[in-house]
Design a protein around this motif. Sequence first.
Motif, PDB file in Angstrom:
ATOM      1  N   HIS A 106       0.871  -1.171   0.000  1.00 34.53           N
ATOM      2  CA  HIS A 106       0.000   0.000   0.000  1.00 34.53           C
ATOM      3  C   HIS A 106       0.909   1.222   0.000  1.00 34.53           C
ATOM      4  O   HIS A 106       1.750   1.372   0.876  1.00 34.53           O
ATOM      5  N   VAL A 107       0.742   2.080  -1.017  1.00 38.20           N
ATOM      6  CA  VAL A 107       1.599   3.253  -1.169  1.00 38.20           C
ATOM      7  C   VAL A 107       0.738   4.455  -1.518  1.00 38.20           C
ATOM      8  O   VAL A 107      -0.040   4.402  -2.474  1.00 38.20           O
ATOM      9  N   TYR A 108       0.862   5.531  -0.746  1.00 29.56           N
ATOM     10  CA  TYR A 108       0.200   6.773  -1.124  1.00 29.56           C
ATOM     11  C   TYR A 108       1.169   7.928  -0.929  1.00 29.56           C
ATOM     12  O   TYR A 108       2.095   7.858  -0.125  1.00 29.56           O
ATOM     13  N   SER A 109       0.972   8.984  -1.712  1.00 29.63           N
ATOM     14  CA  SER A 109       1.871  10.138  -1.670  1.00 29.63           C
ATOM     15  C   SER A 109       1.473  11.092  -0.564  1.00 29.63           C
ATOM     16  O   SER A 109       0.312  11.484  -0.455  1.00 29.63           O
ATOM     17  N   ALA A 129      -4.540 -12.762  -2.121  1.00 30.78           N
ATOM     18  CA  ALA A 129      -4.024 -11.392  -2.124  1.00 30.78           C
ATOM     19  C   ALA A 129      -5.157 -10.375  -2.269  1.00 30.78           C
ATOM     20  O   ALA A 129      -5.204  -9.383  -1.536  1.00 30.78           O
ATOM     21  N   THR A 130      -6.079 -10.611  -3.182  1.00 32.73           N
ATOM     22  CA  THR A 130      -7.182  -9.659  -3.363  1.00 32.73           C
ATOM     23  C   THR A 130      -8.158  -9.702  -2.192  1.00 32.73           C
ATOM     24  O   THR A 130      -8.730  -8.667  -1.838  1.00 32.73           O
ATOM     25  N   ASP A 131      -8.338 -10.846  -1.569  1.00 36.51           N
ATOM     26  CA  ASP A 131      -9.179 -10.931  -0.366  1.00 36.51           C
ATOM     27  C   ASP A 131      -8.574 -10.103   0.778  1.00 36.51           C
ATOM     28  O   ASP A 131      -9.295  -9.450   1.529  1.00 36.51           O
ATOM     29  N   VAL A 132      -7.247 -10.128   0.900  1.00 38.42           N
ATOM     30  CA  VAL A 132      -6.562  -9.336   1.929  1.00 38.42           C
ATOM     31  C   VAL A 132      -6.782  -7.851   1.654  1.00 38.42           C
ATOM     32  O   VAL A 132      -7.077  -7.071   2.565  1.00 38.42           O
ATOM     33  N   VAL A 133      -6.650  -7.443   0.400  1.00 34.38           N
ATOM     34  CA  VAL A 133      -6.888  -6.044   0.039  1.00 34.38           C
ATOM     35  C   VAL A 133      -8.310  -5.638   0.400  1.00 34.38           C
ATOM     36  O   VAL A 133      -8.531  -4.584   1.016  1.00 34.38           O
ATOM     37  N   GLY A 141      -6.920   4.081   8.318  1.00 32.31           N
ATOM     38  CA  GLY A 141      -5.791   4.453   7.475  1.00 32.31           C
ATOM     39  C   GLY A 141      -5.985   3.973   6.057  1.00 32.31           C
ATOM     40  O   GLY A 141      -6.023   4.787   5.135  1.00 32.31           O
ATOM     41  N   PHE A 142      -6.106   2.688   5.870  1.00 33.82           N
ATOM     42  CA  PHE A 142      -6.315   2.147   4.532  1.00 33.82           C
ATOM     43  C   PHE A 142      -7.629   2.647   3.944  1.00 33.82           C
ATOM     44  O   PHE A 142      -7.719   2.868   2.739  1.00 33.82           O
ATOM     45  N   ASN A 143      -8.648   2.816   4.785  1.00 31.85           N
ATOM     46  CA  ASN A 143      -9.945   3.259   4.264  1.00 31.85           C
ATOM     47  C   ASN A 143      -9.894   4.689   3.723  1.00 31.85           C
ATOM     48  O   ASN A 143     -10.766   5.098   2.965  1.00 31.85           O
ATOM     49  N   ASN A 144      -8.869   5.456   4.087  1.00 30.04           N
ATOM     50  CA  ASN A 144      -8.697   6.797   3.526  1.00 30.04           C
ATOM     51  C   ASN A 144      -8.031   6.767   2.155  1.00 30.04           C
ATOM     52  O   ASN A 144      -8.076   7.752   1.421  1.00 30.04           O
ATOM     53  N   TYR A 145      -7.391   5.662   1.817  1.00 29.77           N
ATOM     54  CA  TYR A 145      -6.663   5.509   0.553  1.00 29.77           C
ATOM     55  C   TYR A 145      -6.958   4.125  -0.049  1.00 29.77           C
ATOM     56  O   TYR A 145      -6.051   3.340  -0.304  1.00 29.77           O
ATOM     57  N   PRO A 146      -8.228   3.818  -0.302  1.00 29.31           N
ATOM     58  CA  PRO A 146      -8.585   2.453  -0.721  1.00 29.31           C
ATOM     59  C   PRO A 146      -8.082   2.061  -2.110  1.00 29.31           C
ATOM     60  O   PRO A 146      -7.977   0.875  -2.414  1.00 29.31           O
ATOM     61  N   ASP A 147      -7.734   3.046  -2.944  1.00 22.69           N
ATOM     62  CA  ASP A 147      -7.283   2.733  -4.301  1.00 22.69           C
ATOM     63  C   ASP A 147      -5.766   2.647  -4.430  1.00 22.69           C
ATOM     64  O   ASP A 147      -5.238   2.531  -5.534  1.00 22.69           O
ATOM     65  N   ASP A 148      -5.065   2.702  -3.301  1.00 22.81           N
ATOM     66  CA  ASP A 148      -3.607   2.751  -3.341  1.00 22.81           C
ATOM     67  C   ASP A 148      -2.934   1.429  -2.990  1.00 22.81           C
ATOM     68  O   ASP A 148      -1.751   1.403  -2.638  1.00 22.81           O
ATOM     69  N   PHE A 149      -3.670   0.339  -3.092  1.00 21.71           N
ATOM     70  CA  PHE A 149      -3.093  -0.992  -2.907  1.00 21.71           C
ATOM     71  C   PHE A 149      -2.467  -1.444  -4.222  1.00 21.71           C
ATOM     72  O   PHE A 149      -2.968  -1.136  -5.300  1.00 21.71           O
ATOM     73  N   ILE A 150      -1.385  -2.182  -4.117  1.00 21.56           N
ATOM     74  CA  ILE A 150      -0.726  -2.744  -5.294  1.00 21.56           C
ATOM     75  C   ILE A 150      -0.591  -4.250  -5.073  1.00 21.56           C
ATOM     76  O   ILE A 150      -0.061  -4.684  -4.054  1.00 21.56           O
TER      77      ILE A 150
END
Length: 166
Positions: A106-109, A129-133, A141-150
């Motif tokens: 998970h990477v966000y700027s 992997a997609t189930d974990v995402v 934290g992740f819910n603020n940047y849900p599209d930043d998973f790789i």
Amino acid sequence: MNYFLYALEHVYTDNTHRDRKFLGYFDDPDKAQKEKERLFLFRGFSDYPNDFYLKKVELNKINWQNGFTVVVGEMGRDYLTEDDFIHDYSTIIKKLSLETVFKVSHVYSIHTFLDDEREIGVFSDQKMATDVVDLLKQKDGFNNYPDDFIVSEILLNDKQWSSGFG
């Protein structure tokens, strides 16, 4: 049964910054050593020959199960300490005969020169992997940047680098 694989990295610090290069996942430490020896021939790697690191990584382990509330920054990959150990009863993934694994990060700027990065884990198949995402998208934290998973499919024992750096 718990399984692990080897991650080969090159992490060096010079006068201006610290840099990390992911060099591959391996199902055998001898294969990782051969890759390290090959990379010694390239500029950059040969300038920092003592900065290669081979570490065991547990397969199918979620490293950020509870989300996050603080920024860890560029080198946030170094977050795990005593929790990042491999049990004695774990087995090398070679016995699974996998050809690829799936790395989740998970990477966000934060701003132009700083990303906040978390390595979530390495998984044996894409569905896991997609189930974990999907699970982590609901966490703080992740819910603020849900599209930043790789999710990256990575070939085991593969050459990730074909040149030097610097």
